[in-house]
Design a protein around this motif. Structure first.
Motif, PDB file in Angstrom:
ATOM      1  N   HIS A  61       8.287 -74.792 -22.237  1.00  0.00           N
ATOM      2  CA  HIS A  61       7.261 -75.736 -22.671  1.00  0.00           C
ATOM      3  C   HIS A  61       6.441 -75.150 -23.822  1.00  0.00           C
ATOM      4  O   HIS A  61       6.079 -75.866 -24.757  1.00  0.00           O
ATOM      5  N   LEU A  62       6.156 -73.856 -23.756  1.00  0.00           N
ATOM      6  CA  LEU A  62       5.423 -73.205 -24.840  1.00  0.00           C
ATOM      7  C   LEU A  62       6.295 -73.067 -26.085  1.00  0.00           C
ATOM      8  O   LEU A  62       5.823 -73.240 -27.207  1.00  0.00           O
ATOM      9  N   ASN A  63       7.580 -72.765 -25.890  1.00  0.00           N
ATOM     10  CA  ASN A  63       8.500 -72.687 -27.032  1.00  0.00           C
ATOM     11  C   ASN A  63       8.554 -74.017 -27.768  1.00  0.00           C
ATOM     12  O   ASN A  63       8.578 -74.059 -28.997  1.00  0.00           O
ATOM     13  N   PHE A  64       8.590 -75.107 -27.029  1.00  0.00           N
ATOM     14  CA  PHE A  64       8.634 -76.440 -27.612  1.00  0.00           C
ATOM     15  C   PHE A  64       7.433 -76.687 -28.519  1.00  0.00           C
ATOM     16  O   PHE A  64       7.526 -77.413 -29.506  1.00  0.00           O
ATOM     17  N   LEU A  65       6.293 -76.066 -28.185  1.00  0.00           N
ATOM     18  CA  LEU A  65       5.078 -76.227 -28.984  1.00  0.00           C
ATOM     19  C   LEU A  65       4.956 -75.184 -30.095  1.00  0.00           C
ATOM     20  O   LEU A  65       3.946 -75.114 -30.780  1.00  0.00           O
ATOM     21  N   GLY A  66       5.992 -74.339 -30.254  1.00  0.00           N
ATOM     22  CA  GLY A  66       5.997 -73.377 -31.346  1.00  0.00           C
ATOM     23  C   GLY A  66       5.551 -71.974 -30.979  1.00  0.00           C
ATOM     24  O   GLY A  66       5.437 -71.116 -31.851  1.00  0.00           O
ATOM     25  N   PHE A  67       5.294 -71.710 -29.709  1.00  0.00           N
ATOM     26  CA  PHE A  67       4.888 -70.377 -29.278  1.00  0.00           C
ATOM     27  C   PHE A  67       6.104 -69.597 -28.802  1.00  0.00           C
ATOM     28  O   PHE A  67       7.103 -70.176 -28.384  1.00  0.00           O
ATOM     29  N   LYS A  68       6.013 -68.277 -28.852  1.00  0.00           N
ATOM     30  CA  LYS A  68       7.106 -67.420 -28.421  1.00  0.00           C
ATOM     31  C   LYS A  68       6.582 -66.417 -27.378  1.00  0.00           C
ATOM     32  O   LYS A  68       6.418 -65.235 -27.664  1.00  0.00           O
ATOM     33  N   PRO A  69       6.320 -66.890 -26.170  1.00  0.00           N
ATOM     34  CA  PRO A  69       5.759 -65.988 -25.163  1.00  0.00           C
ATOM     35  C   PRO A  69       6.814 -65.047 -24.581  1.00  0.00           C
ATOM     36  O   PRO A  69       8.008 -65.367 -24.562  1.00  0.00           O
ATOM     37  N   GLU A  70       6.361 -63.905 -24.154  1.00  0.00           N
ATOM     38  CA  GLU A  70       7.207 -63.019 -23.352  1.00  0.00           C
ATOM     39  C   GLU A  70       6.860 -63.322 -21.899  1.00  0.00           C
ATOM     40  O   GLU A  70       5.714 -63.165 -21.484  1.00  0.00           O
ATOM     41  N   VAL A  71       7.828 -63.781 -21.144  1.00  0.00           N
ATOM     42  CA  VAL A  71       7.611 -64.135 -19.752  1.00  0.00           C
ATOM     43  C   VAL A  71       8.242 -63.062 -18.883  1.00  0.00           C
ATOM     44  O   VAL A  71       9.406 -62.703 -19.067  1.00  0.00           O
TER      45      VAL A  71
END
Length: 119
Positions: free
Chosen positions: A9-19
């Motif tokens: 969901h965050l990737n879809f908004l342009g973020f690249k989190p490390e989970v």
């Protein structure tokens, strides 16, 4: 987007989190390894799930909060979990771990919600 992957969901908004996923019954070894990986400058978001039922999860989250008091706590199911972490300065409660809840969380974290002004 899958129901159980908040990163999508965050990737879809342009973020690249490390989970970093941990087991619900996190032990000292797993918790210690995670605590040693905590970055100092980037935001830390912790999501818990039924922490009131899993002492290892509570201890790990409390340890993270001790090291990173600026971390955001996300309670993904039972709001009783929020009471377990008095160190948490910011708590978001989703009441679910399905796609709509995680999408709303991602939108909130991305700043895409405008909160109504108080009158």
């Amino acid at each position: 987007i899958t129901d159980d992957d908040p990163a999508e969901h965050l990737n879809f908004l342009g973020f690249k989190p490390e989970v970093i996923n941990i087991s619900l019954k996190a032990g000292e070894e797993e918790g210690g390894a995670l605590l040693n990986r905590l970055p100092g400058k980037i935001p830390v978001i912790i999501a818990c799930y039924d922490a009131y039922r899993y002492p290892g999860q509570r201890e790990l989250i409390d340890g993270i909060m001790a090291r990173r008091p600026d971390a955001i706590l996300v309670v993904t199911r039972d709001p009783r979990d929020a009471e377990l972490f008095p160190r948490a300065r910011t708590i978001i409660i989703t009441r679910g771990y399905t796609s709509p809840s995680l999408q709303a969380l991602a939108e909130l974290l991305a700043g895409n919600f405008i909160l109504p002004e108080e009158k």
